[in-house]
Design an enzyme around this catalytic site. Structure first.
Site, short mmCIF file in Angstrom:
data_model
loop_
_atom_site.label_atom_id
_atom_site.label_comp_id
_atom_site.label_asym_id
_atom_site.label_seq_id
_atom_site.Cartn_x
_atom_site.Cartn_y
_atom_site.Cartn_z
N GLU A 14 -7.73 -5.37 -10.33
CA GLU A 14 -8.50 -4.60 -9.65
C GLU A 14 -8.88 -3.17 -9.97
O GLU A 14 -8.83 -3.11 -11.19
CB GLU A 14 -7.83 -4.36 -7.93
CG GLU A 14 -6.38 -3.57 -8.32
CD GLU A 14 -5.59 -3.45 -6.97
OE1 GLU A 14 -6.02 -3.30 -5.89
OE2 GLU A 14 -4.33 -3.11 -6.84
N LYS B 100 0.74 -1.28 -0.07
CA LYS B 100 -0.14 0.19 -0.09
C LYS B 100 0.85 1.23 0.00
O LYS B 100 1.22 2.13 0.75
CB LYS B 100 -0.90 -0.09 1.09
CG LYS B 100 -2.42 0.89 0.81
CD LYS B 100 -3.29 0.37 1.84
CE LYS B 100 -4.34 1.34 1.88
NZ LYS B 100 -5.02 1.34 0.58
N1 PDD Z 1 -8.21 2.25 -1.48
N2 PDD Z 1 -7.05 -1.61 -4.24
C1 PDD Z 1 -6.56 -0.37 -4.14
C2 PDD Z 1 -5.57 -0.12 -5.28
C3 PDD Z 1 -6.96 0.51 -3.20
O1 PDD Z 1 -6.27 1.88 -3.12
C4 PDD Z 1 -7.73 0.02 -2.18
C5 PDD Z 1 -8.16 1.10 -1.19
C6 PDD Z 1 -8.26 -1.25 -2.26
C7 PDD Z 1 -9.18 -1.71 -1.23
O2 PDD Z 1 -8.66 -1.77 -0.08
P1 PDD Z 1 -9.63 -1.61 1.60
O3 PDD Z 1 -10.58 -2.72 1.34
O4 PDD Z 1 -8.42 -2.13 2.50
O5 PDD Z 1 -9.95 -0.45 1.41
C8 PDD Z 1 -7.97 -1.98 -3.25
C9 PDD Z 1 -8.39 3.40 -0.22
C10 PDD Z 1 -9.64 3.45 0.26
C11 PDD Z 1 -7.67 4.65 -0.85
O6 PDD Z 1 -6.49 4.86 -1.15
O7 PDD Z 1 -8.32 5.65 -0.45
#
Ligand code: PDD
Length: 291
Positions: free
Chosen positions: A187, A155
């Protein structure tokens, strides 16, 4: 960020050991987050001032830090205490807590600097609840090639590929850009994507090409609760295009049905029963599991 998501200048943030108003927070322009996008982040949902899936989010933060070789400045318990303090210092009952850790401030040189402390920043913004009508109608998405790096499981704050992908959907009045690499679904720009065919839910394999959202493990649990068959497997682009349902998940979208893809209706163009069952189970989990 929509207007109601923007933290106000007076919202309380945390920067390197001090809680202070957002307008007061300052970071050096030599911070490697600014210069190289050299850092990682988390977005953690908070409902009724209680944190949802805190352990999972903080474990992923630790994994992201480990994957890029940044020292984790705290234990999970330290992080949770900071998150709780930040929530207490901000007004809304439902919030999103943003945590960012960068490699720190150093003279510009690509290689890791020695003896530099990470920069730790946290802010809170009001939880951007999706209007009921939008949930009831479902949202539009477009597709695009996935041109990002091959470490999507981290992340990372280096989000230019995601930013450019999301901008495509913004320009097309769509909620998300769903990404395709080598003919397979990865994704979306800021969400995980799920496909329903013949009553079975499928998600792409968990690998380095995509982020394992915290909702991935959660939906796996919820499928068990509501009796939906879930499989993790490669999902071809053509399957996406003839899906009975497509779902998005993320911390802010929760479980959101997609009803048009590249301008074509997904099945009948209405949210389907799997999305409805998982959204309901998600709402129950929020009440049960937030702490
Ligand atoms: N984004 N894939 C990507 C590329 C993401 O940036 C996110 C979440 C997810 C989903 O992950 P999670 O269920 O842990 O929120 C998948 C966050 C919310 C953001 O960047 O704002």
């Amino acid at each position: 960020m929509s207007r109601n998501m923007t933290p106000t200048d007076q919202s309380e943030c945390y920067l390197n050991g001090t809680f202070q108003a957002l307008a007061q927070c300052q970071v050096s322009v030599l911070d490697r987050g600014f210069i190289f996008g050299d850092g990682v982040y988390e977005v953690i949902p908070v409902y009724g001032r209680r944190v949802f899936r805190a352990d999972e989010h903080l474990a992923r933060l630790a994994r992201s830090l480990g994957a890029v070789g940044i020292k984790n400045p705290g234990q999970a318990s330290d992080w949770l205490a900071l998150v709780r303090e930040l929530i207490a210092r901000n007004e809304p009952d439902d919030q999103c807590v943003y945590i960012q850790v960068t490699r720190g401030v150093a003279r510009r040189d690509h290689a890791f600097p020695q003896g530099v402390e990470p920069t730790v920043f946290m802010m809170s913004f009001p939880f951007p609840h999706i209007p009921e009508q939008k949930r009831a109608e479902g949202v539009a998405c477009i597709t695009a090639p996935d041109l990002r790096w091959r470490n999507g499981h981290i992340k990372s704050i280096s989000l230019l590929g995601n930013v450019l992908a999301r901008q495509l959907s913004a320009e097309n009045d769509a909620t998300e850009t769903i990404l395709i690499r080598d003919g397979l679904l990865t994704e979306a720009s800021a969400s995980n994507v799920w496909v329903v065919r013949n009553g079975r839910l499928a998600a792409p394999l968990r690998d380095h090409d995509k982020l394992e959202g915290i909702r991935v493990g959660l939906l796996q649990e919820l499928c068990g609760v509501v009796g939906i068959t879930l499989e993790f497997r490669p999902i071809a682009e053509w399957e996406l295009r003839c899906a009975d349902e497509i779902l998005l998940t993320s911390a802010t979208k929760e479980v959101l049905p997609v009803t048009t893809l590249d301008g074509q209706a997904v099945s009948q163009g209405e949210p389907g029963p799997v999305a409805a069952a998982l959204y309901k189970a998600y709402q129950e989990a929020k009440i049960r599991q937030s702490r």
